[in-house]
Design a protein around this motif. Structure first.
Motif, mmCIF file in Angstrom:
data_model
loop_
_atom_site.group_PDB
_atom_site.id
_atom_site.type_symbol
_atom_site.label_atom_id
_atom_site.label_comp_id
_atom_site.label_asym_id
_atom_site.label_seq_id
_atom_site.Cartn_x
_atom_site.Cartn_y
_atom_site.Cartn_z
ATOM 1 N N LEU A 89 81.174 75.269 -42.226
ATOM 2 C CA LEU A 89 81.424 76.001 -43.172
ATOM 3 C C LEU A 89 80.545 77.173 -43.635
ATOM 4 N N GLU A 90 80.857 78.229 -44.357
ATOM 5 C CA GLU A 90 79.899 79.108 -44.668
ATOM 6 C C GLU A 90 80.010 79.020 -46.245
ATOM 7 N N PRO A 91 78.921 78.533 -47.074
ATOM 8 C CA PRO A 91 79.147 78.017 -48.482
ATOM 9 C C PRO A 91 79.167 79.316 -49.196
ATOM 10 N N MET A 92 78.765 80.479 -49.074
ATOM 11 C CA MET A 92 78.661 81.555 -49.753
ATOM 12 C C MET A 92 79.025 82.686 -49.162
ATOM 13 N N PRO A 93 80.216 83.018 -48.503
ATOM 14 C CA PRO A 93 80.444 83.996 -47.506
ATOM 15 C C PRO A 93 80.426 85.493 -48.225
ATOM 16 N N SER A 94 80.711 85.401 -49.659
ATOM 17 C CA SER A 94 80.741 87.015 -50.074
ATOM 18 C C SER A 94 79.364 87.500 -50.095
ATOM 19 N N LEU A 95 78.025 86.742 -49.969
ATOM 20 C CA LEU A 95 76.802 87.318 -50.201
ATOM 21 C C LEU A 95 75.890 86.670 -49.033
ATOM 22 N N VAL A 96 76.005 85.406 -48.717
ATOM 23 C CA VAL A 96 75.218 84.859 -47.787
ATOM 24 C C VAL A 96 75.791 84.247 -46.502
ATOM 25 N N ARG A 97 75.158 84.667 -45.416
ATOM 26 C CA ARG A 97 75.577 84.063 -43.924
ATOM 27 C C ARG A 97 74.716 82.862 -43.572
ATOM 28 N N THR A 98 75.182 81.554 -43.679
ATOM 29 C CA THR A 98 74.384 80.659 -43.399
ATOM 30 C C THR A 98 75.408 79.319 -42.991
ATOM 31 N N ARG A 99 75.606 79.307 -41.788
ATOM 32 C CA ARG A 99 76.501 78.487 -41.181
ATOM 33 C C ARG A 99 76.028 76.993 -41.558
ATOM 34 N N HIS A 100 76.821 76.100 -42.140
ATOM 35 C CA HIS A 100 76.475 74.549 -42.473
ATOM 36 C C HIS A 100 77.574 73.730 -41.466
ATOM 37 N N LEU A 101 76.906 72.836 -40.563
ATOM 38 C CA LEU A 101 77.627 71.994 -39.899
ATOM 39 C C LEU A 101 77.457 70.711 -40.601
ATOM 40 N N VAL A 102 78.446 69.923 -40.745
ATOM 41 C CA VAL A 102 78.527 68.635 -41.115
ATOM 42 C C VAL A 102 79.026 67.528 -40.310
ATOM 43 N N TYR A 103 78.275 66.551 -40.063
ATOM 44 C CA TYR A 103 78.403 65.505 -39.033
ATOM 45 C C TYR A 103 78.451 64.277 -39.788
ATOM 46 N N LEU A 104 79.542 63.407 -39.204
ATOM 47 C CA LEU A 104 79.809 62.036 -39.993
ATOM 48 C C LEU A 104 79.692 61.005 -38.605
ATOM 49 N N GLY A 105 78.931 59.686 -38.958
ATOM 50 C CA GLY A 105 78.718 58.844 -38.184
ATOM 51 C C GLY A 105 78.751 57.494 -39.015
ATOM 52 N N SER A 106 79.055 56.575 -38.298
ATOM 53 C CA SER A 106 79.099 55.060 -38.842
ATOM 54 C C SER A 106 78.008 54.142 -38.044
ATOM 55 N N ASN A 107 77.845 53.160 -38.763
ATOM 56 C CA ASN A 107 77.012 51.809 -38.145
ATOM 57 C C ASN A 107 75.580 52.576 -37.909
ATOM 58 N N PRO A 108 74.822 53.057 -39.012
ATOM 59 C CA PRO A 108 73.582 53.678 -38.724
ATOM 60 C C PRO A 108 72.238 52.244 -38.724
ATOM 61 N N ARG A 109 71.424 52.368 -37.913
ATOM 62 C CA ARG A 109 70.558 51.303 -37.967
ATOM 63 C C ARG A 109 69.204 51.924 -38.111
ATOM 64 N N GLN A 110 68.541 51.096 -38.826
ATOM 65 C CA GLN A 110 66.983 51.663 -39.154
ATOM 66 C C GLN A 110 66.207 51.332 -38.006
ATOM 67 N N VAL A 111 65.423 52.345 -37.310
ATOM 68 C CA VAL A 111 64.613 52.020 -36.329
ATOM 69 C C VAL A 111 62.968 52.442 -36.555
ATOM 70 N N ALA A 112 62.832 52.994 -37.707
ATOM 71 C CA ALA A 112 61.676 53.722 -37.919
ATOM 72 C C ALA A 112 61.216 53.785 -39.436
ATOM 73 N N MET A 113 59.901 53.960 -39.920
ATOM 74 C CA MET A 113 59.836 54.773 -41.257
ATOM 75 C C MET A 113 60.058 56.143 -41.162
ATOM 76 N N PRO A 114 60.564 56.828 -42.213
ATOM 77 C CA PRO A 114 60.574 58.093 -42.294
ATOM 78 C C PRO A 114 59.524 58.920 -41.952
ATOM 79 N N SER A 115 59.251 59.811 -41.054
ATOM 80 C CA SER A 115 58.077 60.415 -40.633
ATOM 81 C C SER A 115 57.789 61.772 -41.609
ATOM 82 N N ASP A 116 58.873 62.015 -42.522
ATOM 83 C CA ASP A 116 58.603 63.215 -43.383
ATOM 84 C C ASP A 116 58.684 62.685 -44.910
ATOM 85 N N ALA A 117 57.518 62.062 -45.325
ATOM 86 C CA ALA A 117 57.427 61.502 -46.617
ATOM 87 C C ALA A 117 58.036 62.422 -47.651
#
Length: 176
Positions: A89-117
């Motif tokens: 999607l383009e959230p604000m096509p009247s003024l801003v061009r910024t393509r947004h891609l939204v992904y969906l997934g299931s069964n996430p697993r934790q493998v590490a600590m967040p590296s960007d606190a």
């Protein structure tokens, strides 16, 4: 901001302003209880604390799907096997061009600590059935988060699930 001289489809010449931003990829990761992994964050530009899906700017020469995986890992410490594109999607096509891609997934697993606190803030499991109430309260920050949560809620509606413990903070492993 760029000033553009344009001709509309009906032949009218006019000046129109525009802003060009990078492509963004975001992830709605859903667990076996039909809860999404979201971040509770403060966004200074709108001075709001709300919930946001992991995601970020797609780097030059990076595939958006790889960006979504990278951002999920950096911001949450979680990985996911399969991701499916649920919105382009383009959230604000009247003024801003910024393509947004939204992904969906299931069964996430934790493998590490967040590296960007700074990005991680607080990680929460949010039941998908709370989506419309959170949206009405302005708690889902960003169109990618809102659209992704609505898509996930629609896709998982009526599917069997184990008993959901409701909202829950993510317990991060202790760092050594």
């Amino acid at each position: 901001m760029t000033r553009n001289e344009i001709t509309t489809p009906d032949g009218l010449d006019r000046t129109h302003h525009s802003i060009q931003l990078n492509t963004v990829a975001t992830v709605i990761a859903v667990d076996e209880h039909h809860r999404a992994l979201l971040m509770r964050r403060h966004r200074w530009i709108v001075d709001t604390i709300g919930l946001e899906s992991p995601g970020g700017i797609v780097d030059l020469d990076e595939e958006p799907l790889n960006c979504a995986r990278r951002e999920l890992l950096e911001e949450t410490g979680f990985e996911i096997d399969e991701l499916t594109l649920v919105a382009d999607l383009e959230p604000m096509p009247s003024l801003v061009r910024t393509r947004h891609l939204v992904y969906l997934g299931s069964n996430p697993r934790q493998v590490a600590m967040p590296s960007d606190a700074e990005e991680a803030a607080q990680l929460l499991w949010i039941p998908l059935e709370e989506t419309t109430a959170l949206l009405a309260k302005g708690m889902l920050l960003g169109s990618g988060t809102a659209v992704g949560m609505l898509a996930a809620a629609a896709l998982f509606k009526g599917e069997p699930t184990t008993q959901s413990p409701g909202q829950q903070f993510v317990a991060l492993p202790e760092s050594h």
